[in-house]
Write a protein that holds these residues in place. Structure first.
Motif, PDB file in Angstrom:
ATOM      1  N   LYS A 117       2.740  22.956 -19.611  1.00 57.24           N
ATOM      2  CA  LYS A 117       2.003  23.420 -21.195  1.00 57.24           C
ATOM      3  C   LYS A 117       1.264  24.784 -20.858  1.00 57.24           C
ATOM      4  CE  LYS A 117       1.543  18.648 -22.608  1.00 57.24           C
ATOM      5  NZ  LYS A 117       0.525  17.315 -22.910  1.00 57.24           N
ATOM      6  N   ILE A 118       0.574  24.965 -19.882  1.00 56.92           N
ATOM      7  CA  ILE A 118      -0.250  26.234 -19.690  1.00 56.92           C
ATOM      8  C   ILE A 118       0.797  27.330 -19.816  1.00 56.92           C
ATOM      9  CG2 ILE A 118      -1.459  27.451 -18.293  1.00 56.92           C
ATOM     10  CD1 ILE A 118      -2.907  24.854 -17.237  1.00 56.92           C
ATOM     11  N   THR A 119       1.885  27.338 -19.282  1.00 60.17           N
ATOM     12  CA  THR A 119       2.810  28.277 -19.233  1.00 60.17           C
ATOM     13  C   THR A 119       3.441  28.777 -20.517  1.00 60.17           C
ATOM     14  OG1 THR A 119       3.498  27.777 -16.901  1.00 60.17           O
ATOM     15  CG2 THR A 119       5.161  29.017 -18.148  1.00 60.17           C
ATOM     16  N   ALA A 120       3.694  27.487 -21.353  1.00 59.88           N
ATOM     17  CA  ALA A 120       4.063  27.671 -22.587  1.00 59.88           C
ATOM     18  C   ALA A 120       3.130  28.098 -23.482  1.00 59.88           C
ATOM     19  CB  ALA A 120       4.599  26.053 -23.162  1.00 59.88           C
ATOM     20  N   ALA A 121       2.052  27.882 -23.341  1.00 57.97           N
ATOM     21  CA  ALA A 121       0.878  28.577 -24.164  1.00 57.97           C
ATOM     22  C   ALA A 121       1.008  29.975 -23.697  1.00 57.97           C
ATOM     23  CB  ALA A 121      -0.530  27.868 -23.885  1.00 57.97           C
ATOM     24  N   ILE A 122       0.914  30.303 -22.555  1.00 54.81           N
ATOM     25  CA  ILE A 122       0.666  31.734 -22.308  1.00 54.81           C
ATOM     26  C   ILE A 122       2.249  32.671 -22.674  1.00 54.81           C
ATOM     27  CG2 ILE A 122       0.954  33.576 -20.122  1.00 54.81           C
ATOM     28  CD1 ILE A 122      -0.960  31.387 -18.674  1.00 54.81           C
ATOM     29  N   THR A 123       3.387  31.941 -22.620  1.00 58.35           N
ATOM     30  CA  THR A 123       4.433  32.502 -23.063  1.00 58.35           C
ATOM     31  C   THR A 123       4.360  32.760 -24.431  1.00 58.35           C
ATOM     32  OG1 THR A 123       5.493  31.619 -21.150  1.00 58.35           O
ATOM     33  CG2 THR A 123       6.953  32.367 -23.342  1.00 58.35           C
ATOM     34  N   ALA A 124       3.700  31.870 -25.220  1.00 58.84           N
ATOM     35  CA  ALA A 124       3.904  31.917 -26.779  1.00 58.84           C
ATOM     36  C   ALA A 124       2.728  33.130 -27.095  1.00 58.84           C
ATOM     37  CB  ALA A 124       3.344  30.523 -27.300  1.00 58.84           C
ATOM     38  N   SER A 145       3.399  18.615 -15.684  1.00 55.88           N
ATOM     39  CA  SER A 145       3.151  18.696 -16.927  1.00 55.88           C
ATOM     40  C   SER A 145       1.995  19.604 -17.589  1.00 55.88           C
ATOM     41  CB  SER A 145       2.885  17.446 -17.616  1.00 55.88           C
ATOM     42  OG  SER A 145       2.601  17.205 -18.915  1.00 55.88           O
ATOM     43  N   LEU A 146       0.679  19.859 -16.729  1.00 53.57           N
ATOM     44  CA  LEU A 146      -0.016  20.510 -17.184  1.00 53.57           C
ATOM     45  C   LEU A 146       0.163  22.056 -16.905  1.00 53.57           C
ATOM     46  CD1 LEU A 146      -3.315  20.828 -17.822  1.00 53.57           C
ATOM     47  CD2 LEU A 146      -3.746  20.643 -15.223  1.00 53.57           C
ATOM     48  N   VAL A 147       0.744  22.282 -15.850  1.00 49.58           N
ATOM     49  CA  VAL A 147       1.286  23.567 -15.622  1.00 49.58           C
ATOM     50  C   VAL A 147       2.256  24.137 -16.838  1.00 49.58           C
ATOM     51  CG1 VAL A 147       2.723  25.025 -13.709  1.00 49.58           C
ATOM     52  CG2 VAL A 147       0.805  23.451 -12.956  1.00 49.58           C
ATOM     53  N   GLU A 187       0.841  -1.243  -0.082  1.00 50.31           N
ATOM     54  CA  GLU A 187       0.072  -0.043   0.013  1.00 50.31           C
ATOM     55  C   GLU A 187       0.913   1.167  -0.041  1.00 50.31           C
ATOM     56  OE1 GLU A 187      -2.567  -0.355   3.400  1.00 50.31           O
ATOM     57  OE2 GLU A 187      -3.800  -1.919   2.491  1.00 50.31           O
ATOM     58  N   ARG A 188       2.211   1.171   0.697  1.00 47.80           N
ATOM     59  CA  ARG A 188       2.919   2.272   0.646  1.00 47.80           C
ATOM     60  C   ARG A 188       3.497   2.723  -0.609  1.00 47.80           C
ATOM     61  NH1 ARG A 188       4.127   0.594   6.098  1.00 47.80           N
ATOM     62  NH2 ARG A 188       3.328   2.271   7.695  1.00 47.80           N
ATOM     63  N   ALA A 189       4.043   1.567  -1.274  1.00 49.06           N
ATOM     64  CA  ALA A 189       4.483   1.622  -2.471  1.00 49.06           C
ATOM     65  C   ALA A 189       3.380   2.234  -3.669  1.00 49.06           C
ATOM     66  CB  ALA A 189       5.029   0.245  -3.311  1.00 49.06           C
ATOM     67  N   PHE A 190       2.253   1.751  -3.358  1.00 47.76           N
ATOM     68  CA  PHE A 190       1.272   2.203  -4.378  1.00 47.76           C
ATOM     69  C   PHE A 190       0.965   3.693  -4.117  1.00 47.76           C
ATOM     70  CE2 PHE A 190      -3.594   3.084  -5.073  1.00 47.76           C
ATOM     71  CZ  PHE A 190      -3.548   2.863  -6.521  1.00 47.76           C
ATOM     72  N   ALA A 191       1.148   4.012  -2.673  1.00 45.25           N
ATOM     73  CA  ALA A 191       0.752   5.507  -2.455  1.00 45.25           C
ATOM     74  C   ALA A 191       1.696   6.479  -2.899  1.00 45.25           C
ATOM     75  CB  ALA A 191       0.844   5.602  -1.112  1.00 45.25           C
ATOM     76  N   VAL A 192       3.041   5.809  -2.883  1.00 46.53           N
ATOM     77  CA  VAL A 192       4.156   6.816  -3.505  1.00 46.53           C
ATOM     78  C   VAL A 192       4.239   6.899  -4.871  1.00 46.53           C
ATOM     79  CG1 VAL A 192       6.787   6.744  -3.868  1.00 46.53           C
ATOM     80  CG2 VAL A 192       5.741   6.247  -1.421  1.00 46.53           C
ATOM     81  N   CYS A 193       3.702   5.700  -5.630  1.00 45.76           N
ATOM     82  CA  CYS A 193       3.547   5.942  -7.091  1.00 45.76           C
ATOM     83  C   CYS A 193       2.463   6.800  -7.480  1.00 45.76           C
ATOM     84  CB  CYS A 193       3.435   4.441  -7.536  1.00 45.76           C
ATOM     85  SG  CYS A 193       4.674   3.516  -7.505  1.00 45.76           S
ATOM     86  N   THR A 194       1.436   6.788  -6.680  1.00 51.57           N
ATOM     87  CA  THR A 194       0.377   7.475  -6.963  1.00 51.57           C
ATOM     88  C   THR A 194       0.389   9.099  -6.715  1.00 51.57           C
ATOM     89  OG1 THR A 194      -1.139   5.795  -6.109  1.00 51.57           O
ATOM     90  CG2 THR A 194      -2.294   8.100  -6.396  1.00 51.57           C
ATOM     91  N   LEU A 195       1.467   9.357  -5.744  1.00 48.29           N
ATOM     92  CA  LEU A 195       1.752  10.679  -5.382  1.00 48.29           C
ATOM     93  C   LEU A 195       2.546  11.163  -6.538  1.00 48.29           C
ATOM     94  CD1 LEU A 195       2.026  10.958  -1.720  1.00 48.29           C
ATOM     95  CD2 LEU A 195       0.304  12.082  -3.107  1.00 48.29           C
ATOM     96  N   LEU A 196       3.796  10.460  -6.696  1.00 47.12           N
ATOM     97  CA  LEU A 196       4.494  10.756  -8.010  1.00 47.12           C
ATOM     98  C   LEU A 196       4.031  11.048  -9.278  1.00 47.12           C
ATOM     99  CD1 LEU A 196       7.754   8.538  -7.176  1.00 47.12           C
ATOM    100  CD2 LEU A 196       7.397  11.090  -6.694  1.00 47.12           C
ATOM    101  N   SER A 197       2.980  10.215  -9.664  1.00 46.51           N
ATOM    102  CA  SER A 197       2.270  10.146 -10.768  1.00 46.51           C
ATOM    103  C   SER A 197       1.426  11.407 -10.873  1.00 46.51           C
ATOM    104  CB  SER A 197       1.234   8.968 -10.995  1.00 46.51           C
ATOM    105  OG  SER A 197       2.107   7.783 -11.228  1.00 46.51           O
ATOM    106  N   GLY A 198       0.894  11.868  -9.956  1.00 46.00           N
ATOM    107  CA  GLY A 198       0.067  13.235  -9.608  1.00 46.00           C
ATOM    108  C   GLY A 198       1.055  13.933  -9.756  1.00 46.00           C
ATOM    109  N   LEU A 199       2.107  14.349  -9.358  1.00 54.96           N
ATOM    110  CA  LEU A 199       2.957  15.194  -9.261  1.00 54.96           C
ATOM    111  C   LEU A 199       3.477  15.451 -10.868  1.00 54.96           C
ATOM    112  CD1 LEU A 199       4.754  17.350  -7.960  1.00 54.96           C
ATOM    113  CD2 LEU A 199       6.884  15.310  -7.916  1.00 54.96           C
ATOM    114  N   ILE A 200       3.765  14.389 -11.393  1.00 48.28           N
ATOM    115  CA  ILE A 200       4.156  14.519 -12.687  1.00 48.28           C
ATOM    116  C   ILE A 200       3.203  15.225 -13.701  1.00 48.28           C
ATOM    117  CG2 ILE A 200       4.941  12.950 -14.852  1.00 48.28           C
ATOM    118  CD1 ILE A 200       6.499  11.342 -13.070  1.00 48.28           C
ATOM    119  N   VAL A 201       1.913  14.442 -13.531  1.00 54.98           N
ATOM    120  CA  VAL A 201       0.797  15.024 -14.511  1.00 54.98           C
ATOM    121  C   VAL A 201       0.451  16.404 -14.160  1.00 54.98           C
ATOM    122  CG1 VAL A 201      -1.831  14.628 -14.657  1.00 54.98           C
ATOM    123  CG2 VAL A 201      -0.226  12.796 -14.796  1.00 54.98           C
ATOM    124  N   PHE A 202       0.424  16.950 -12.991  1.00 55.38           N
ATOM    125  CA  PHE A 202       0.150  18.173 -12.512  1.00 55.38           C
ATOM    126  C   PHE A 202       1.405  19.243 -13.127  1.00 55.38           C
ATOM    127  CE2 PHE A 202       0.355  22.035  -9.740  1.00 55.38           C
ATOM    128  CZ  PHE A 202      -0.873  22.427 -10.099  1.00 55.38           C
TER     129      PHE A 202
END
Length: 93
Positions: free
Chosen positions: A43-50, A39-41, A22-37
């Motif tokens: 892309k938004i920053t790149a669009a605003i800069t362009a 990435s989203l930020v 469960e701890r390994a799953f929790a760490v993977c979930t948090l890291l995945s969420g961090l990477i997705v978020f």
């Protein structure tokens, strides 16, 4: 899975991982969420800069057209016709 879902909701719950899997799953979930978020930020920053770069270039071109028209002392009507021509042909000054 229940713990992972509680991490993304505004209310907190006393749900904690109890074993190593469960701890390994929790760490993977948090890291995945961090990477997705991140990435989203990114892309938004790149669009605003362009968009800012495009607006800056458009403003520079508009300034150059206005300076050209004023330096050549063209009539107001002719200046408006030139600007209208540029807009119709996609050169938005």
């Amino acid at each position: 899975l229940h713990w992972a879902l509680t991490q993304f909701t505004p209310g907190s719950m006393e749900v904690v991982p109890c074993n190593m899997m469960e701890r390994a799953f929790a760490v993977c979930t948090l890291l995945s969420g961090l990477i997705v978020f991140s990435s989203l930020v990114s892309k938004i920053t790149a669009a605003i800069t362009a968009l800012g770069g495009r607006n800056c270039e458009r403003s520079r071109q508009r300034f150059m057209v206005n300076r050209y028209l004023s330096e050549r002392r063209l009539s107001f009507q002719l200046g408006n016709r030139i600007i209208a021509f540029l807009r119709v042909n996609g050169y938005e000054p």
